[in-house]
Design an enzyme around this catalytic site. Structure first.
Site, PDB file in Angstrom:
ATOM      1  N   ASP A 185       0.863  -1.181   0.000  1.00 17.57           N
ATOM      2  CA  ASP A 185       0.000   0.000   0.000  1.00 17.57           C
ATOM      3  C   ASP A 185       0.893   1.221   0.000  1.00 17.57           C
ATOM      4  O   ASP A 185       1.729   1.382   0.887  1.00 17.57           O
ATOM      5  CB  ASP A 185      -0.899   0.024   1.240  1.00 17.57           C
ATOM      6  CG  ASP A 185      -1.740   1.292   1.293  1.00 17.57           C
ATOM      7  OD1 ASP A 185      -2.520   1.510   0.353  1.00 17.57           O
ATOM      8  OD2 ASP A 185      -1.584   2.066   2.253  1.00 17.57           O
ATOM      9  N   GLU A 269      -1.386  -1.276  -6.172  1.00 19.40           N
ATOM     10  CA  GLU A 269      -2.583  -0.649  -6.716  1.00 19.40           C
ATOM     11  C   GLU A 269      -2.214   0.002  -8.039  1.00 19.40           C
ATOM     12  O   GLU A 269      -1.135   0.580  -8.174  1.00 19.40           O
ATOM     13  CB  GLU A 269      -3.084   0.434  -5.767  1.00 19.40           C
ATOM     14  CG  GLU A 269      -3.758  -0.107  -4.543  1.00 19.40           C
ATOM     15  CD  GLU A 269      -4.072   1.015  -3.581  1.00 19.40           C
ATOM     16  OE1 GLU A 269      -5.244   1.204  -3.287  1.00 19.40           O
ATOM     17  OE2 GLU A 269      -3.140   1.697  -3.149  1.00 19.40           O
ATOM     18  N   ASP A 365      -3.272   1.478   6.933  1.00 18.84           N
ATOM     19  CA  ASP A 365      -2.411   1.149   5.794  1.00 18.84           C
ATOM     20  C   ASP A 365      -2.209  -0.358   5.687  1.00 18.84           C
ATOM     21  O   ASP A 365      -2.194  -0.925   4.597  1.00 18.84           O
ATOM     22  CB  ASP A 365      -1.039   1.826   5.941  1.00 18.84           C
ATOM     23  CG  ASP A 365      -1.152   3.335   5.937  1.00 18.84           C
ATOM     24  OD1 ASP A 365      -2.009   3.857   5.197  1.00 18.84           O
ATOM     25  OD2 ASP A 365      -0.401   3.997   6.675  1.00 18.84           O
TER      26      ASP A 365
END
Ligand SMILES: [Zn+2]
Length: 404
Positions: A185, A269, A365
């Site tokens: 992340d 991501e 997170d």
């Protein structure tokens, strides 16, 4: 698939070589600027850009003219390469799907470089390279070169000269030595959080140096252009910029190496950093919202180099026989990694995640990193590694970015 890799070394040069390198870089810059001016003029006249072959013919002409005959001193191939780079840059700028920035004129001392596509020799044993029309140049032999050398790019950073040797590698057939998969992340408060709980703190190299930078930039304004003091101040600004970029590069390299070494599969991501870092100010008719907060976030994103981390992870995984999976960032920060419940209310603060359905709590997170890993496993299970739909990361509190 063969893939490129580059090995960079600092050159150890004498004053005569330094003059030659400067002159060659100057010739390349001249060719770039001249050709770009020509293309811009044609575009202004609503005509098509000249092709690479047309430009190469122009170059031959320039060498024959008295005013620009100095171009004959430089080796012809790097000059042709410069034209090829310009041709590529223009094509990229007019690419309808993914347009890149229109090429800019080059200034003396900024991004000076030229490339030899062939004709060079590498003598690793004696730590020297042969550059056509320059001769043998010694370099700081800090690593061994693997693979077949395809080209050499010579570049200047401040007062130092470097070579970057581009090589081609054969495909890696060995699998990654580890079997683990990890979710990453990327955030503002922490640069990266891994799904196993490891985290990498922010560098904020720019912020730390921003005060000094502002001071010297203000100094510049009050000085007479091209005066000695102006030159001194501009050198200070460049030194500081260089330092910032080195701290950042070093940190990014270390982070990507640490992640890539330990994990065969890295799940990220699929963030469109370009979208997120677009100017927040908006236009006169439609002024942007939260300009201050967003510009803070923009600065952070640019400072953090998320895009660069992804790029480095992608090629490092390729070297090691691992892979990178990019997943949709939708709901990664709002989904409960324990029960899967999705709600914006799950994440009331930047730091804490508390599921309103099952009361599971975790660092926000880390919760996101676990969701990212789970999404990566889902992609692996489907047997596809294509990226899912692109969308923009939802950061709940922009103000946290400005406070950082
Ligand atoms: Zn839950």
């Amino acid at each position: 698939m063969k893939y490129p890799k580059a090995f960079k070394f600092q050159l150890k040069i004498n004053p005569a070589q330094r003059r030659k390198l400067s002159r060659f870089a100057g010739c390349s810059r001249f060719v770039w600027n001249n050709a770009l001016a020509l293309q811009k003029q044609r575009l202004d006249e609503k005509r098509h850009c000249l092709s690479y072959n047309d430009l190469a013919a122009k170059l031959v002409g320039w060498k024959k003219e008295d005013a620009t005959s100095f171009l004959k001193d430089a080796h012809s191939q790097p000059l042709q390469q410069t034209l090829k780079h310009l041709d590529r840059a223009l094509k990229d700028a007019f690419n309808k799907k993914n347009p890149k920035q229109f090429p800019k004129f080059k200034k003396r001392g900024c991004g000076d470089s030229f490339r030899y596509p062939e004709g060079f020799k590498i003598d690793e044993h004696n730590s020297r390279v042969f550059l056509p029309k320059i001769g043998y140049v010694r370099y700081r032999n800090s690593q061994s070169i693997e693979g077949k050398a395809k080209n050499i790019t010579v570049s200047r950073e401040l007062d130092a000269w470097y070579i970057s040797i581009g090589v081609e590698h054969n495909p890696v057939t060995m699998p990654h030595k580890n079997k683990s998969a990890i979710g990453v992340d990327m955030g503002i408060a922490k640069f990266a959080t891994l799904s196993d709980g490891t985290h990498f703190k922010s560098v904020h190299s720019f912020r730390r140096a921003a005060v000094g930078l502002r001071y010297y930039q203000r100094c510049l304004k009050n000085k007479k252009k091209f005066s000695n003091n102006w030159r001194k101040a501009i050198k200070k600004v460049r030194l500081l910029h260089n330092k910032i970029s080195n701290v950042r590069k070093d940190y990014l390299q270390k982070t990507s190496t640490a992640i890539s070494k330990n994990h065969a599969v890295v799940v990220l991501e699929d963030l469109q950093v370009k979208n997120m870092s677009r100017s927040a100010a908006g236009t006169k008719e439609r002024p942007g919202k939260n300009v201050r907060a967003k510009s803070g976030l923009n600065k952070s994103i640019l400072d953090q180099g998320w895009g660069e981390l992804r790029r480095q992870l992608e090629y490092k995984q390729l070297w090691r026989g691992g892979k990178v999976i990019a997943i949709s960032p939708q709901n990664t920060s709002r989904r409960c990694s324990s029960c899967g419940y999705i709600a914006a209310a799950n994440r009331k603060t930047q730091a804490r995640f508390k599921c309103i359905s099952c009361h599971f709590t975790l660092n926000a997170d880390l919760n996101a990193a676990r969701n990212i890993l789970a999404a990566g496993h889902a992609v692996l299970a489907c047997g596809e590694t294509t990226t899912l739909s692109r969308s923009v990361k939802q950061e709940p509190t922009l103000s946290a970015a400005t406070a950082a």
